[in-house]
Design an enzyme around this catalytic site. Structure first.
Site, mmCIF file in Angstrom:
data_model
loop_
_atom_site.group_PDB
_atom_site.id
_atom_site.type_symbol
_atom_site.label_atom_id
_atom_site.label_comp_id
_atom_site.label_asym_id
_atom_site.label_seq_id
_atom_site.Cartn_x
_atom_site.Cartn_y
_atom_site.Cartn_z
ATOM 1 N N TYR A 114 0.863 -1.178 0.000
ATOM 2 C CA TYR A 114 0.000 0.000 0.000
ATOM 3 C C TYR A 114 0.898 1.226 0.000
ATOM 4 C CZ TYR A 114 -3.414 3.487 1.472
ATOM 5 O OH TYR A 114 -4.201 4.622 1.536
ATOM 6 N N ASP A 164 -1.897 -1.687 -4.136
ATOM 7 C CA ASP A 164 -2.304 -0.336 -4.491
ATOM 8 C C ASP A 164 -1.057 0.530 -4.544
ATOM 9 O OD1 ASP A 164 -3.324 2.195 -4.711
ATOM 10 O OD2 ASP A 164 -4.543 2.119 -2.882
ATOM 11 N N HIS A 267 -12.167 0.706 -4.314
ATOM 12 C CA HIS A 267 -11.411 -0.112 -5.259
ATOM 13 C C HIS A 267 -12.202 -1.388 -5.540
ATOM 14 C CE1 HIS A 267 -7.335 1.846 -4.509
ATOM 15 N NE2 HIS A 267 -8.053 2.297 -3.499
#
Length: 276
Positions: A114, A164, A267
């Site tokens: 992330y 991500d 998402h």
């Protein structure tokens, strides 16, 4: 030859995502490995529906209710590593890496990432500081990723980093590229950094290799306005795989929910089937 189904999903809070249907998606799609980001809870607070029949590796980080990365897998990992050797970032729960040994596939090293979102410097000093911090993360993580990829290769493992990245690499990776040239996630220095990660002998953007001529498929849409309905999104969630693993990718893309009301997160999961 067998198939491994591997997914990545920024759940934007696992407890909320489970209430919105994450457990149903997990059961119906049946991935063998799932990387999660923004889990946002302590280990003891993880909903049971978030991990049925899976082995959980999780780094919640030290910031309550923030960040948190995990890997769910059908097999127990032989090793789990948290962070990437950064005193500035390793406590935040932004990177987790596991070694997995599927019974019918190659040994794998799988990372869940992330990456910080950053900020638009045009909006003032606070936002400029956020962007500088993102760039520091990228520089440190990029160096680590090279070492980790080479370590995996020396150990006879395929390498896959999921997650991500908060970067849309090319103009095909967001709906309105011209309007976002100065926005974090599409700034030239970010895109150049991302491009340096990729190569035929290093890491392959698997979903782009499966959709070389398409715009998208997007994986993030703001909750606001008509972005979802108009498919005004960004592709910022990736599978970056070692070349041999990437070559086995059969199908892949975004599991976009059927309606705005069915969304599990801002998402949607990105799923790839690998023939191994």
């Amino acid at each position: 030859m067998t198939t491994l189904r591997i997914a990545t999903a920024n759940v934007n809070g696992i407890r909320a995502s489970v209430r919105r249907g994450f457990g149903t998606w997990l059961e119906q799609r049946g991935p063998d490995i799932v990387a999660l980001q923004e889990v946002r809870c302590g280990v003891d607070d993880l909903p049971v529906d978030a991990r049925p029949q899976y082995r959980l590796s999780y780094d919640a980080g030290s910031r309550a209710g923030r960040n948190g990365v995990a890997v769910l897998a059908r097999w127990a990992p032989s090793a789990v590593r948290t962070g990437f050797g950064s005193r500035s970032f390793d406590h935040e729960g932004r990177y987790l890496e596991v070694d997995l040994d599927p019974p019918d596939g190659p040994p794998l090293t799988v990372g869940s990432l992330y990456l910080p979102k950053g900020g638009n410097p045009d909006y003032g000093p606070e936002w400029a500081a956020k962007q500088r911090r993102k760039l520091r993360f990228m520089a440190s993580f990029g160096r680590y990723l090279t070492r980790a990829r080479l370590d995996a290769r020396r150990a006879g493992r395929e390498f896959l980093v999921l997650g991500d990245f908060n970067i849309a690499h090319t103009r095909a990776d967001l709906a309105n590229p011209t309007a976002n040239l100065r926005q974090p996630g599409f700034r030239p220095d970010e895109r150049q950094w991302f491009g340096r990660l990729l190569g035929p002998r290093t890491l392959v953007d698997v979903v782009r290799s499966l959709h070389p001529h398409d715009t998208g498929p997007f994986s993030w849409w703001t909750w606001r306005g008509q972005a979802w309905g108009n498919d005004t999104g960004w592709r910022i969630d990736y599978h970056l795989a070692s070349p041999a693993l990437a070559a086995g990718a059969v199908t892949g893309g975004t599991d976009r929910e059927p309606s705005y009301e069915d969304r599990m997160s801002d998402h949607s999961p990105v799923v790839v089937d690998y023939a191994v």
